[in-house]
Structures are given as structure tokens and as C-alpha cells.
Scaffold this motif. Structure first.
Motif, PDB file in Angstrom:
ATOM      1  N   LEU A   1       0.778  -1.119   0.170  1.00 33.67           N
ATOM      2  CA  LEU A   1      -0.053   0.012  -0.150  1.00 33.67           C
ATOM      3  C   LEU A   1       0.718   1.262   0.010  1.00 33.67           C
ATOM      4  CD1 LEU A   1      -2.998  -0.549   2.607  1.00 33.67           C
ATOM      5  CD2 LEU A   1      -2.907  -0.499   0.006  1.00 33.67           C
ATOM      6  N   LEU A   2       1.750   1.277   0.637  1.00 33.03           N
ATOM      7  CA  LEU A   2       2.726   2.475   0.892  1.00 33.03           C
ATOM      8  C   LEU A   2       3.483   2.753  -0.435  1.00 33.03           C
ATOM      9  CD1 LEU A   2       3.889   2.244   4.643  1.00 33.03           C
ATOM     10  CD2 LEU A   2       2.358   3.513   3.661  1.00 33.03           C
ATOM     11  N   ASP A   3       4.094   1.528  -0.876  1.00 41.52           N
ATOM     12  CA  ASP A   3       4.800   1.729  -1.962  1.00 41.52           C
ATOM     13  C   ASP A   3       3.742   2.401  -3.276  1.00 41.52           C
ATOM     14  OD1 ASP A   3       6.977   0.788  -1.396  1.00 41.52           O
ATOM     15  OD2 ASP A   3       6.534  -1.468  -1.817  1.00 41.52           O
ATOM     16  N   ARG A   4       2.579   1.824  -3.305  1.00 43.15           N
ATOM     17  CA  ARG A   4       1.463   2.370  -4.252  1.00 43.15           C
ATOM     18  C   ARG A   4       1.258   3.851  -4.120  1.00 43.15           C
ATOM     19  NH1 ARG A   4      -4.161   1.744  -4.444  1.00 43.15           N
ATOM     20  NH2 ARG A   4      -4.103  -0.080  -2.957  1.00 43.15           N
ATOM     21  N   PHE A   5       0.944   4.179  -2.989  1.00 45.27           N
ATOM     22  CA  PHE A   5       0.311   5.618  -2.542  1.00 45.27           C
ATOM     23  C   PHE A   5       1.630   6.344  -2.901  1.00 45.27           C
ATOM     24  CE2 PHE A   5      -2.871   3.755   0.716  1.00 45.27           C
ATOM     25  CZ  PHE A   5      -3.661   3.581  -0.229  1.00 45.27           C
ATOM     26  N   GLU A   6       2.806   6.302  -2.727  1.00 44.96           N
ATOM     27  CA  GLU A   6       4.002   7.090  -2.832  1.00 44.96           C
ATOM     28  C   GLU A   6       4.103   7.034  -4.289  1.00 44.96           C
ATOM     29  OE1 GLU A   6       7.598   7.080  -0.033  1.00 44.96           O
ATOM     30  OE2 GLU A   6       8.456   6.258  -1.968  1.00 44.96           O
ATOM     31  N   LYS A   7       3.798   6.117  -5.169  1.00 45.01           N
ATOM     32  CA  LYS A   7       4.122   6.276  -6.628  1.00 45.01           C
ATOM     33  C   LYS A   7       3.010   6.871  -7.161  1.00 45.01           C
ATOM     34  CE  LYS A   7       6.333   1.875  -7.107  1.00 45.01           C
ATOM     35  NZ  LYS A   7       6.537   0.504  -7.630  1.00 45.01           N
ATOM     36  N   GLU A   8       1.941   7.219  -6.371  1.00 39.95           N
ATOM     37  CA  GLU A   8       0.579   7.988  -6.954  1.00 39.95           C
ATOM     38  C   GLU A   8       0.825   9.429  -6.815  1.00 39.95           C
ATOM     39  OE1 GLU A   8      -2.761   4.574  -6.322  1.00 39.95           O
ATOM     40  OE2 GLU A   8      -2.556   6.111  -4.748  1.00 39.95           O
ATOM     41  N   GLY A   9       2.133   9.751  -6.189  1.00 39.24           N
ATOM     42  CA  GLY A   9       2.422  11.226  -5.968  1.00 39.24           C
ATOM     43  C   GLY A   9       2.300  11.702  -4.664  1.00 39.24           C
ATOM     44  N   ARG A  10       3.120  10.913  -3.819  1.00 36.03           N
ATOM     45  CA  ARG A  10       3.105  11.367  -2.307  1.00 36.03           C
ATOM     46  C   ARG A  10       4.552  11.090  -2.038  1.00 36.03           C
ATOM     47  NH1 ARG A  10      -1.987   8.747  -2.214  1.00 36.03           N
ATOM     48  NH2 ARG A  10      -3.585  10.197  -1.618  1.00 36.03           N
ATOM     49  N   PRO A  11       5.699  11.816  -2.606  1.00 33.92           N
ATOM     50  CA  PRO A  11       6.992  11.631  -2.317  1.00 33.92           C
ATOM     51  C   PRO A  11       7.266  11.610  -1.133  1.00 33.92           C
ATOM     52  CG  PRO A  11       6.792  13.906  -3.187  1.00 33.92           C
ATOM     53  CD  PRO A  11       5.312  12.949  -3.240  1.00 33.92           C
ATOM     54  N   TYR A  12       8.322  10.779  -0.586  1.00 31.86           N
ATOM     55  CA  TYR A  12       8.727  10.543   0.814  1.00 31.86           C
ATOM     56  C   TYR A  12       7.655  10.150   1.790  1.00 31.86           C
ATOM     57  CZ  TYR A  12      12.283  13.470  -1.664  1.00 31.86           C
ATOM     58  OH  TYR A  12      13.298  13.842  -2.560  1.00 31.86           O
ATOM     59  N   LEU A  13       6.629   9.592   1.254  1.00 30.71           N
ATOM     60  CA  LEU A  13       5.518   9.249   2.214  1.00 30.71           C
ATOM     61  C   LEU A  13       6.144   8.185   3.172  1.00 30.71           C
ATOM     62  CD1 LEU A  13       2.506   8.829   3.037  1.00 30.71           C
ATOM     63  CD2 LEU A  13       2.401   6.789   1.254  1.00 30.71           C
ATOM     64  N   GLN A  14       6.829   7.304   2.737  1.00 35.49           N
ATOM     65  CA  GLN A  14       7.341   6.352   3.909  1.00 35.49           C
ATOM     66  C   GLN A  14       8.178   6.631   4.837  1.00 35.49           C
ATOM     67  OE1 GLN A  14       8.434   2.620   1.902  1.00 35.49           O
ATOM     68  NE2 GLN A  14       6.862   3.038   0.222  1.00 35.49           N
ATOM     69  N   GLU A  15       8.795   7.866   4.621  1.00 34.77           N
ATOM     70  CA  GLU A  15       9.585   8.460   5.628  1.00 34.77           C
ATOM     71  C   GLU A  15       8.573   9.435   6.833  1.00 34.77           C
ATOM     72  OE1 GLU A  15      12.475  11.057   3.900  1.00 34.77           O
ATOM     73  OE2 GLU A  15      13.027   9.586   2.611  1.00 34.77           O
ATOM     74  N   ASN A  16       7.614   9.716   6.373  1.00 34.14           N
ATOM     75  CA  ASN A  16       6.550  10.747   7.077  1.00 34.14           C
ATOM     76  C   ASN A  16       5.207  10.152   7.299  1.00 34.14           C
ATOM     77  OD1 ASN A  16       8.431  13.262   6.682  1.00 34.14           O
ATOM     78  ND2 ASN A  16       7.771  13.081   4.395  1.00 34.14           N
ATOM     79  N   ILE A  17       5.149   8.872   7.500  1.00 35.89           N
ATOM     80  CA  ILE A  17       4.106   8.254   8.107  1.00 35.89           C
ATOM     81  C   ILE A  17       4.331   6.970   9.009  1.00 35.89           C
ATOM     82  CG2 ILE A  17       4.033   6.515   6.484  1.00 35.89           C
ATOM     83  CD1 ILE A  17       0.968   6.922   6.291  1.00 35.89           C
TER      84      ILE A  17
END
Length: 297
Positions: A17-33
Motif C-alpha cells: 500500500l505504501l509503495d503504491r500510494f507513494e508512486k501515486e504522487g506522495r513523495p517521501y510518504l514512507q519517511e513521513n508516516i
């Protein structure tokens, strides 16, 4: 070792999920969640009986209004120990603090629990005594000896505009003494309430009612600060039952949610996000809960 049993399937799905949501336009999501998600195999589970996984789940975040969960549980503990007196005004403040996330009510509750008040700066000796009193909730948390809440700080009020006077002094020059929590610890605290572990049944049920959220679309339109839209509850089927507490300010968007979808056992999810882009993102948390709900048993 977390209080829940590790679930490899959930861990795999969460990373995807996190991989997909990051690729959908949320850069650095996995660092900030940070996320903790737990599913249960019984309709009325006991504490520490869930299967789950986490992501940055022991990382310290500023919790915003999520800290009000701690203050609500502390209120019940203080009542049980006859440290404070029950009253209609206390119950009104407790309801406003959780149901409507009212900061004035939170200020009243924290003053009551710690025997402190806001006001102008104090001289050194009086300020030291004041700070000792304000740490009472942290001492209670330490006494629980839960590794998930180690190094937490739950001693500050929540503000509309910010602290002044002795409250600002207590924050520190660089706000280094702000409240701090983790998703794993928040999940354990909320689980202890929802599984009736923390208090006797009647006391638990009374407090649980305060956290209930309506998923009815009409009711939500009438309350623009419903703590559902833009948060985990918005991703659930409308027939679900939801108990939650959100946190939102200029730096963070958080939610702690326990829900029961039709014909499924309960699930618990805690999501903390930080950063201006994620704060404005009203679709991420609902998308996460919608996907996690598919894993419910």
C-alpha cells in the motif's frame, strides 16, 4: 516485542500500500508516516490478542489532539482512585474534549488532573514545583511499564493559537518539551479501553461511548469537524461502527480508530502523518482504512 502478534500477510499488504500510494504522487510518504494496524479473530477480543504489523510504529511524533485519549483515560483512573471528584462539569468537559476535540475543555481537564493552571511566568522555585505537578500523567504512564509508551511525553495542553507565559516556558525555547507519542503506544492505550482491560465494564462502556462517531452522511454534513471526513472513518462501509480520535494541525494529520464492519471482527488502526503536503491530503487516511478493512476477519 510488540503487544500484538506479528502478521506477515498484513505486513506484506501494508508495504505494498505504501509503495503504491507513494508512486501515486506522495513523495517521501514512507519517511513521513507511521502506522500500527491490528486485526482480531473474535467479536469481543481481549487485550494483546490481535494480529498486526507496524511501519515506523515506535517513532516519536507530535500527537496533536490524539493526546486527549491519554487525558481521557487518566481522568477515569483519577476518579477510580478518588483523586478527583466526579461532577456534571467534569463529564461535560470530557465529552467536549473527545467528541468535539475542544481545547478549552482539554485545558480544564489537564488542570484538574495535575493541580496546575496556566498563567504568567513563575519564579524558579514555584516553576519547579509547577513542573513536578504537570508530570503526574507521565508518571502514571511510566507505572504501566509498557515498552510501547517509553519516552512518551503527555504533559502539555493543546492550543488554538499556542502557549503563553508559564506554558510557553514549559514548552522550552525550541519547543523541545512538546507532547510526543507513537502509533504502537497509541494503539495499545486505545485497545486497553476497547477491550475493557483498563477499567471495570461499566466505566469502560461509559468512556467508550464518548469516542463513538457517526458515519451517517447527513450527520457528517451537519458537523464539518466530525473527525470522520478526511480520516480513517471515511474509508469504511457506512454500516460500520466506529470509535476514534483524530488529531489535526498545521504539521500533522493523525487518527486512532477502532471499527467493526458488517459481518467482520474488529480492527484497530493508528496512522500518524507529518508534513504540510500530507496534512492537506484528505484522501490518504480513508484510502488506508478502506484497504486495511479488506483484511478484517
Amino acid at each position: 516485542m510488540a503487544f500484538y502478534r506479528q502478521d506477515p500477510e498484513m505486513a506484506y499488504c501494508l508495504k505494498g500500500l505504501l509503495d503504491r500510494f507513494e508512486k501515486e504522487g506522495r513523495p517521501y510518504l514512507q519517511e513521513n508516516i507511521a502506522i500500527t494496524c491490528i486485526r482480531y479473530d473474535k467479536k469481543s477480543p481481549s487485550s494483546s490478542s490481535g494480529y498486526g504489523t507496524g511501519w515506523n510504529s515506535n517513532r516519536i511524533f507530535y500527537p496533536a489532539s490524539v493526546v486527549k485519549i491519554v487525558y481521557a483515560l487518566a481522568t477515569q483512573i483519577w476518579l477510580q482512585q478518588d483523586l478527583i471528584v466526579d461532577s456534571e462539569e467534569l463529564r461535560r468537559a470530557l465529552h467536549e474534549m473527545i467528541a468535539n476535540s475542544n481545547n478549552d475543555a482539554t485545558s480544564y481537564i489537564l488542570d484538574l488532573l495535575t493541580g496546575t493552571t496556566s498563567g504568567p511566568s513563575l519564579n524558579e522555585s514555584n516553576f519547579q514545583a509547577w513542573k513536578i505537578q504537570r508530570q503526574l500523567i507521565n508518571h502514571w504512564l511510566d507505572d504501566l511499564r509498557w515498552p510501547e509508551i517509553k519516552n512518551w511525553n503527555c504533559s502539555q495542553k493543546t492550543w488554538n493559537e499556542g502557549p503563553f507565559g508559564r506554558e510557553k516556558d514549559f514548552y522550552g525555547k525550541k519547543n523541545e518539551n512538546r507532547n510526543s507519542m507513537t502509533t504502537d503506544g497509541s494503539a495499545r492505550i486505545f485497545e486497553s479501553l476497547m477491550t475493557l482491560e483498563m477499567f471495570p465494564k461499566l466505566a469502560s462502556e461509559h468512556l467508550i461511548k464518548v469516542f463513538h462517531r457517526s458515519l451517517d452522511p447527513v450527520a457528517r454534513k451537519q458537523d464539518l469537524e466530525n473527525q470522520v471526513d478526511g480520516f480513517l472513518g471515511a474509508g469504511l462501509p457506512l454500516a460500520s461502527k466506529l470509535w476514534s480520535k483524530a488529531g489535526l494541525m498545521s504539521e500533522v494529520r493523525h487518527d486512532v480508530a477502532w471499527w467493526e464492519s458488517p459481518n467482520k471482527n474488529p480492527m484497530l488502526a493508528v496512522v500518524f502523518t507529518t508534513g504540510k503536503e500530507l496534512v492537506k491530503d484528505q484522501f490518504l487516511l480513508p484510502a488506508i482504512s478502506s484497504e486495511l478493512n479488506k483484511l478484517a476477519i
